[in-house]
Design an enzyme around this catalytic site. Structure first.
Site, short mmCIF file in Angstrom:
data_model
loop_
_atom_site.label_atom_id
_atom_site.label_comp_id
_atom_site.label_asym_id
_atom_site.label_seq_id
_atom_site.Cartn_x
_atom_site.Cartn_y
_atom_site.Cartn_z
N ARG A 175 -3.27 -1.16 5.21
CA ARG A 175 -3.39 -1.45 4.66
C ARG A 175 -2.74 -2.97 3.90
NH1 ARG A 175 -5.82 2.29 -0.78
NH2 ARG A 175 -4.06 3.35 0.82
N ASP A 198 -8.84 3.29 1.53
CA ASP A 198 -7.90 4.28 2.79
C ASP A 198 -8.96 4.08 4.01
OD1 ASP A 198 -6.30 4.59 4.25
OD2 ASP A 198 -4.88 5.14 3.04
N CYS A 245 1.27 -1.50 -0.17
CA CYS A 245 -0.36 -0.48 0.07
C CYS A 245 1.02 1.16 0.07
CB CYS A 245 -0.99 0.08 1.39
SG CYS A 245 0.00 -0.10 2.79
#
Length: 169
Positions: free
Chosen positions: A16, A137, A10
């Site tokens: 993430r 996100d 990420c």
């Protein structure tokens, strides 16, 4: 024995990608594949280098029954990409960044496959591509967004395990 190596990526490697790595590593272990498969995570930027996993991410993982082990954010570099068989980007932007790195060093990264995590999510509409496959996100959101992120990551795991098993055979 050569291990199949999977890297989740990420932006900063604090939400993430470490969550994806935790979810996938648990599934790999549960499937009895931990001797054959290695899972790691990294980010495309250096801003959070050395920082721990975001507390909200760790809490969401724990609420879902996953471990949130010690983690230090790190940046993936092109010279490392060749060490990974499958690189799973959380967004189209991440995939494009990683793909540019792979294409810039074809002699290093010949065996590296870059895909989007969302491509393995069975809840995605048939034929979904590009940013439709993004794992959003949750950084600027509240706890429910972090819980949804973990649930979305979990949905993709069975398909990911099938893909990994096919590469092991």
């Amino acid at each position: 024995m050569n291990r199949f190596r999977v890297l989740t990526v990420c932006t900063a490697n604090v939400c993430r990608s470490p969550a994806a790595a935790a979810v996938l590593a648990a599934a790999v272990d549960e499937a009895g594949l931990s001797d054959s498969v290695e899972v790691g995570s990294a980010g495309t930027t250096w801003e959070a280098e050395g920082m721990p996993m975001d507390d909200r991410t760790a809490a969401a993982l724990q609420r879902a029954g996953h471990r949130a082990d010690l983690h230090a954010a790190r940046t993936v570099h092109v010279n490392e990409l060749a060490q990974w068989d499958l690189v799973l980007a959380m967004t189209l932007n991440h995939r494009e960044t990683l793909q540019r790195q792979v294409e810039a060093a074809p002699e290093l990264c010949a065996g590296t496959e870059v895909r989007m995590w969302g491509a393995f999510d069975p809840a995605m509409p048939e034929g979904a591509t590009g940013s439709d496959l993004d794992v959003p996100d949750p950084w600027y959101e509240d706890d429910p967004a972090f819980d949804e992120m973990v649930a979305r990551l979990e949905r993709a795991v069975p398909s990911l395990l099938d893909a990994i098993r096919s590469r092991l055979d």
